[in-house]
Design a protein around this motif. Sequence first.
Motif, PDB file in Angstrom:
ATOM      1  N   ALA A  63      10.831  20.942   3.401  1.00  0.00           N
ATOM      2  CA  ALA A  63      11.739  20.339   2.422  1.00  0.00           C
ATOM      3  C   ALA A  63      11.144  20.421   1.023  1.00  0.00           C
ATOM      4  N   TYR A  64       9.828  20.204   0.924  1.00  0.00           N
ATOM      5  CA  TYR A  64       9.146  20.292  -0.376  1.00  0.00           C
ATOM      6  C   TYR A  64       9.252  21.710  -0.931  1.00  0.00           C
ATOM      7  N   ALA A  65       9.028  22.690  -0.071  1.00  0.00           N
ATOM      8  CA  ALA A  65       9.095  24.085  -0.505  1.00  0.00           C
ATOM      9  C   ALA A  65      10.495  24.435  -0.985  1.00  0.00           C
ATOM     10  N   SER A  66      11.500  23.986  -0.244  1.00  0.00           N
ATOM     11  CA  SER A  66      12.882  24.286  -0.609  1.00  0.00           C
ATOM     12  C   SER A  66      13.276  23.608  -1.921  1.00  0.00           C
ATOM     13  N   LYS A  67      12.916  22.350  -2.050  1.00  0.00           N
ATOM     14  CA  LYS A  67      13.290  21.587  -3.250  1.00  0.00           C
ATOM     15  C   LYS A  67      12.623  22.136  -4.505  1.00  0.00           C
ATOM     16  N   ASN A  68      11.360  22.576  -4.360  1.00  0.00           N
ATOM     17  CA  ASN A  68      10.596  22.993  -5.536  1.00  0.00           C
ATOM     18  C   ASN A  68      10.516  24.513  -5.709  1.00  0.00           C
ATOM     19  N   GLY A  69      11.109  25.242  -4.793  1.00  0.00           N
ATOM     20  CA  GLY A  69      11.107  26.694  -4.917  1.00  0.00           C
ATOM     21  C   GLY A  69       9.725  27.313  -4.856  1.00  0.00           C
ATOM     22  N   VAL A  70       8.871  26.781  -3.961  1.00  0.00           N
ATOM     23  CA  VAL A  70       7.500  27.284  -3.864  1.00  0.00           C
ATOM     24  C   VAL A  70       7.273  27.921  -2.497  1.00  0.00           C
ATOM     25  N   HIS A  71       6.161  28.652  -2.404  1.00  0.00           N
ATOM     26  CA  HIS A  71       5.834  29.378  -1.169  1.00  0.00           C
ATOM     27  C   HIS A  71       4.857  28.543  -0.342  1.00  0.00           C
ATOM     28  N   LEU A  72       5.391  27.640   0.456  1.00  0.00           N
ATOM     29  CA  LEU A  72       4.592  26.755   1.305  1.00  0.00           C
ATOM     30  C   LEU A  72       5.133  26.860   2.728  1.00  0.00           C
ATOM     31  N   PHE A  73       4.290  27.354   3.643  1.00  0.00           N
ATOM     32  CA  PHE A  73       4.748  27.643   4.997  1.00  0.00           C
ATOM     33  C   PHE A  73       3.853  26.960   6.029  1.00  0.00           C
ATOM     34  N   PRO A  74       4.368  25.972   6.745  1.00  0.00           N
ATOM     35  CA  PRO A  74       3.589  25.384   7.841  1.00  0.00           C
ATOM     36  C   PRO A  74       3.333  26.435   8.919  1.00  0.00           C
ATOM     37  N   VAL A  75       2.156  26.394   9.509  1.00  0.00           N
ATOM     38  CA  VAL A  75       1.831  27.341  10.574  1.00  0.00           C
ATOM     39  C   VAL A  75       1.065  26.591  11.656  1.00  0.00           C
ATOM     40  N   GLU A  76       1.420  26.843  12.892  1.00  0.00           N
ATOM     41  CA  GLU A  76       0.734  26.208  14.020  1.00  0.00           C
ATOM     42  C   GLU A  76      -0.724  26.654  14.043  1.00  0.00           C
ATOM     43  N   MET A  77      -1.628  25.678  14.004  1.00  0.00           N
ATOM     44  CA  MET A  77      -3.055  25.998  14.073  1.00  0.00           C
ATOM     45  C   MET A  77      -3.819  24.800  14.623  1.00  0.00           C
ATOM     46  N   ASP A  78      -4.292  24.940  15.839  1.00  0.00           N
ATOM     47  CA  ASP A  78      -5.159  23.937  16.448  1.00  0.00           C
ATOM     48  C   ASP A  78      -6.585  24.447  16.277  1.00  0.00           C
ATOM     49  N   VAL A  79      -7.337  23.820  15.378  1.00  0.00           N
ATOM     50  CA  VAL A  79      -8.661  24.344  15.046  1.00  0.00           C
ATOM     51  C   VAL A  79      -9.670  24.186  16.176  1.00  0.00           C
ATOM     52  N   SER A  80      -9.291  23.496  17.250  1.00  0.00           N
ATOM     53  CA  SER A  80     -10.180  23.375  18.401  1.00  0.00           C
ATOM     54  C   SER A  80      -9.946  24.496  19.409  1.00  0.00           C
ATOM     55  N   ASP A  81      -9.029  25.393  19.102  1.00  0.00           N
ATOM     56  CA  ASP A  81      -8.631  26.462  20.021  1.00  0.00           C
ATOM     57  C   ASP A  81      -8.700  27.805  19.298  1.00  0.00           C
ATOM     58  N   GLN A  82      -9.628  28.670  19.696  1.00  0.00           N
ATOM     59  CA  GLN A  82      -9.807  29.946  19.010  1.00  0.00           C
ATOM     60  C   GLN A  82      -8.550  30.809  19.065  1.00  0.00           C
ATOM     61  N   ARG A  83      -7.847  30.775  20.194  1.00  0.00           N
ATOM     62  CA  ARG A  83      -6.630  31.577  20.296  1.00  0.00           C
ATOM     63  C   ARG A  83      -5.585  31.113  19.288  1.00  0.00           C
ATOM     64  N   SER A  84      -5.444  29.801  19.141  1.00  0.00           N
ATOM     65  CA  SER A  84      -4.484  29.260  18.179  1.00  0.00           C
ATOM     66  C   SER A  84      -4.864  29.654  16.758  1.00  0.00           C
ATOM     67  N   VAL A  85      -6.150  29.590  16.447  1.00  0.00           N
ATOM     68  CA  VAL A  85      -6.628  29.977  15.116  1.00  0.00           C
ATOM     69  C   VAL A  85      -6.379  31.455  14.869  1.00  0.00           C
ATOM     70  N   ASP A  86      -6.706  32.285  15.860  1.00  0.00           N
ATOM     71  CA  ASP A  86      -6.483  33.731  15.720  1.00  0.00           C
ATOM     72  C   ASP A  86      -5.009  34.034  15.451  1.00  0.00           C
ATOM     73  N   GLN A  87      -4.139  33.351  16.169  1.00  0.00           N
ATOM     74  CA  GLN A  87      -2.701  33.575  15.998  1.00  0.00           C
ATOM     75  C   GLN A  87      -2.226  33.137  14.614  1.00  0.00           C
ATOM     76  N   ALA A  88      -2.777  32.024  14.118  1.00  0.00           N
ATOM     77  CA  ALA A  88      -2.383  31.537  12.792  1.00  0.00           C
ATOM     78  C   ALA A  88      -2.795  32.515  11.699  1.00  0.00           C
ATOM     79  N   VAL A  89      -4.004  33.042  11.807  1.00  0.00           N
ATOM     80  CA  VAL A  89      -4.476  34.008  10.817  1.00  0.00           C
ATOM     81  C   VAL A  89      -3.673  35.301  10.918  1.00  0.00           C
ATOM     82  N   ALA A  90      -3.410  35.744  12.142  1.00  0.00           N
ATOM     83  CA  ALA A  90      -2.616  36.961  12.326  1.00  0.00           C
ATOM     84  C   ALA A  90      -1.207  36.777  11.761  1.00  0.00           C
TER      85      ALA A  90
END
Length: 297
Positions: free
Chosen positions: A49-76
């Motif tokens: 909602a913040y990104a839409s209202k303010n016209g900025v490039h802000l993208f939530p991404v799933e990232m569980d920093v306790s899980d290497q696979r999740s981190v790898d997927q977020a970076v990819a």
Amino acid sequence: MARTIIITGASSGFGAMTARALADAGHTVFAGMRGTTGRNAPAVADAEAYASKNGVHLFPVEMDVSDQRSVDQAVAHTLEQAGDLDVIIHNAGHMVLGPTEAFTPEQIAQVYDTNVLSTQRVNRAALPHLRAKRDGLVIWVGSTSTRGGTPPYLGPYFAAKAAEDSLAVGYAAELARFGIDSVIIVPGAFTSGTNHFVHAGHPEDQNVVQAYEEYYAGISAQVGEKLAALAPADAVGPEEVAHAIVRVVDTPKGERPFRVHIDPANDGAEEVNTLGDQVRVRFYERIGLTDLLGPHA
């Protein structure tokens, strides 16, 4: 210059503030958070909602920093969507409160996992890209507790943040010849405006907790009140941490400071860190490795 940034622990607190501030400054920000379809779904909705209202490039991404696979997927995902990555911000962390003896070894290991090992997972996923292009910036969000005042009942958290700081110092020299800059952000104890204390973990061994209560009853509340009182009336709020990170990102490579302190209570960490960093510079001079004190062009 607009940059592509990935930040960990961006669902609330410093992370959410920093993600928004960087997006407002014109950068493309991928805000890492776990449980994007569960516990943090409201944080995802707020960010979108913040990104839409303010016209900025802000993208939530799933990232569980306790899980290497999740981190790898977020970076990819970041690389796939943006085509590039310029800045890594290690912000994810978790505070615990209570007598150190009352925490099980497994609990302390978990504190280290969140505050220290998470940074290694992210680095192993993201640094190959930065090294390949011989450019980039790694920002570590630390704590004054590693060198300044260390009140009781925060021992495991302080120890983990000290380990993160040591890792950051080591990485700074090892990344310099790849043209990658490193900066350590050092916030003080902000007793309001973040969720650190509200979401803090507590020790499992309640028998030990009760034994300490005989001599230390109410000490956590006392420390919190005194810390709040140390800050002057016109002290900056936690949003200044986000502003400091924006300034670091916007500063040209080679001109960035090694550390930035934001500490309204002035617990002494800046004095100790300044001396320690001076000793580090002199030592590198003595062993002929001054080129490792900053990123190569």
